[in-house]
Design a protein around this motif. Structure first.
Motif, mmCIF file in Angstrom:
data_model
loop_
_atom_site.group_PDB
_atom_site.id
_atom_site.type_symbol
_atom_site.label_atom_id
_atom_site.label_comp_id
_atom_site.label_asym_id
_atom_site.label_seq_id
_atom_site.Cartn_x
_atom_site.Cartn_y
_atom_site.Cartn_z
ATOM 1 N N ARG A 15 0.848 -1.193 0.000
ATOM 2 C CA ARG A 15 0.000 0.000 0.000
ATOM 3 C C ARG A 15 0.880 1.239 0.000
ATOM 4 O O ARG A 15 1.894 1.300 0.685
ATOM 5 N N ASN A 16 0.479 2.210 -0.777
ATOM 6 C CA ASN A 16 1.226 3.449 -0.880
ATOM 7 C C ASN A 16 0.401 4.567 -0.249
ATOM 8 O O ASN A 16 -0.713 4.840 -0.678
ATOM 9 N N PHE A 17 0.945 5.202 0.758
ATOM 10 C CA PHE A 17 0.231 6.260 1.452
ATOM 11 C C PHE A 17 0.563 7.638 0.889
ATOM 12 O O PHE A 17 -0.034 8.629 1.268
ATOM 13 N N GLY A 18 1.540 7.698 -0.020
ATOM 14 C CA GLY A 18 1.922 8.976 -0.627
ATOM 15 C C GLY A 18 0.982 9.348 -1.752
ATOM 16 O O GLY A 18 0.152 8.552 -2.201
ATOM 17 N N ARG A 19 1.120 10.567 -2.210
ATOM 18 C CA ARG A 19 0.294 11.050 -3.321
ATOM 19 C C ARG A 19 1.142 11.079 -4.584
ATOM 20 O O ARG A 19 2.324 11.384 -4.543
ATOM 21 N N HIS A 20 0.503 10.739 -5.690
ATOM 22 C CA HIS A 20 1.126 10.803 -7.007
ATOM 23 C C HIS A 20 2.379 9.934 -7.093
ATOM 24 O O HIS A 20 3.369 10.326 -7.707
ATOM 25 N N GLN A 21 2.334 8.799 -6.455
ATOM 26 C CA GLN A 21 3.451 7.852 -6.497
ATOM 27 C C GLN A 21 2.927 6.511 -6.985
ATOM 28 O O GLN A 21 1.796 6.133 -6.691
ATOM 29 N N ALA A 22 3.761 5.795 -7.693
ATOM 30 C CA ALA A 22 3.396 4.464 -8.175
ATOM 31 C C ALA A 22 4.313 3.436 -7.527
ATOM 32 O O ALA A 22 5.520 3.624 -7.470
ATOM 33 N N VAL A 23 3.713 2.383 -7.015
ATOM 34 C CA VAL A 23 4.485 1.265 -6.488
ATOM 35 C C VAL A 23 4.333 0.139 -7.501
ATOM 36 O O VAL A 23 3.235 -0.370 -7.714
ATOM 37 N N LEU A 24 5.438 -0.199 -8.147
ATOM 38 C CA LEU A 24 5.412 -1.190 -9.213
ATOM 39 C C LEU A 24 6.094 -2.459 -8.752
ATOM 40 O O LEU A 24 7.160 -2.416 -8.133
ATOM 41 N N ASP A 25 5.491 -3.578 -9.056
ATOM 42 C CA ASP A 25 6.021 -4.873 -8.654
ATOM 43 C C ASP A 25 6.646 -5.547 -9.865
ATOM 44 O O ASP A 25 5.964 -5.818 -10.860
ATOM 45 N N LEU A 26 7.929 -5.822 -9.781
ATOM 46 C CA LEU A 26 8.658 -6.444 -10.891
ATOM 47 C C LEU A 26 7.998 -7.744 -11.341
ATOM 48 O O LEU A 26 7.978 -8.067 -12.528
ATOM 49 N N SER A 43 14.395 -0.412 -15.790
ATOM 50 C CA SER A 43 12.975 -0.383 -15.413
ATOM 51 C C SER A 43 12.755 0.191 -14.011
ATOM 52 O O SER A 43 13.553 0.001 -13.101
ATOM 53 N N THR A 44 11.642 0.870 -13.869
ATOM 54 C CA THR A 44 11.240 1.422 -12.573
ATOM 55 C C THR A 44 10.946 0.312 -11.562
ATOM 56 O O THR A 44 11.342 0.429 -10.401
ATOM 57 N N PRO A 45 10.277 -0.796 -11.963
ATOM 58 C CA PRO A 45 10.055 -1.861 -10.985
ATOM 59 C C PRO A 45 11.356 -2.424 -10.416
ATOM 60 O O PRO A 45 11.449 -2.675 -9.209
ATOM 61 N N LEU A 46 12.382 -2.573 -11.256
ATOM 62 C CA LEU A 46 13.675 -3.064 -10.759
ATOM 63 C C LEU A 46 14.284 -2.050 -9.797
ATOM 64 O O LEU A 46 14.781 -2.421 -8.730
#
Length: 145
Positions: A15-26, A43-46
């Motif tokens: 879960r991401n509690f920040g705003r305008h952020q993406a948590v990506l799972d490799l 890559s951003t997920p890496l």
């Protein structure tokens, strides 16, 4: 957050509690990376996995060896194929297999696959088949009540 289906966890997301952020799972990008392995390196997920400590140094050591041995694209493709073992057999099993292979001086993807699969076989041998039958029987009896 977890998503469950028929008493099995089918997805787990941070879960991401920040705003305008993406948590990506490799893990979610592995099928795409199989077709386009060159996208893994930047890559951003890496990057996020590294930042969260989910990408051990041993993965980079093996990946570098695979690239040196097979070339940048083919070596990265082999690394992606190994990463696809993580969701199936468990990331800790994959990590241990990679570390074991590196300790043995073996930087071959086939050897890592063998270590991953053999760990599952060893684990299943430790489990008495009668235990599985007894558990199934207990479930059937409980369901009949």
């Amino acid at each position: 957050m977890e998503v469950w289906h028929e008493q099995h966890c089918v997805a787990r997301h941070e879960r991401n509690f920040g705003r305008h952020q993406a948590v990506l799972d490799l893990e979610h990008y592995l099928d795409v990376l199989e077709r386009k392995p060159g996208a893994l390196a930047g890559s951003t997920p890496l990057e996020q996995w590294r930042a969260r400590g989910r990408w051990p140094e041993s993965f980079d050591c093996l990946w570098q060896s695979l690239r040196e041995r097979h070339g940048k694209q083919a070596g990265t493709r082999e690394m992606v194929e190994l990463l696809q073992l993580g969701p199936r057999y468990g990331w800790n099993v994959l990590k241990k297999a990679i570390e074991q292979a590196l300790t043995l001086g073996c930087t071959d993807a086939a050897a890592v696959r063998h270590l991953v699969v053999s760990s599952e076989l060893t684990q299943s041998r430790k489990t008495d088949p009668r235990d599985r039958f007894t558990g199934t029987l207990r479930s059937a009896i409980a369901g009949a009540r």
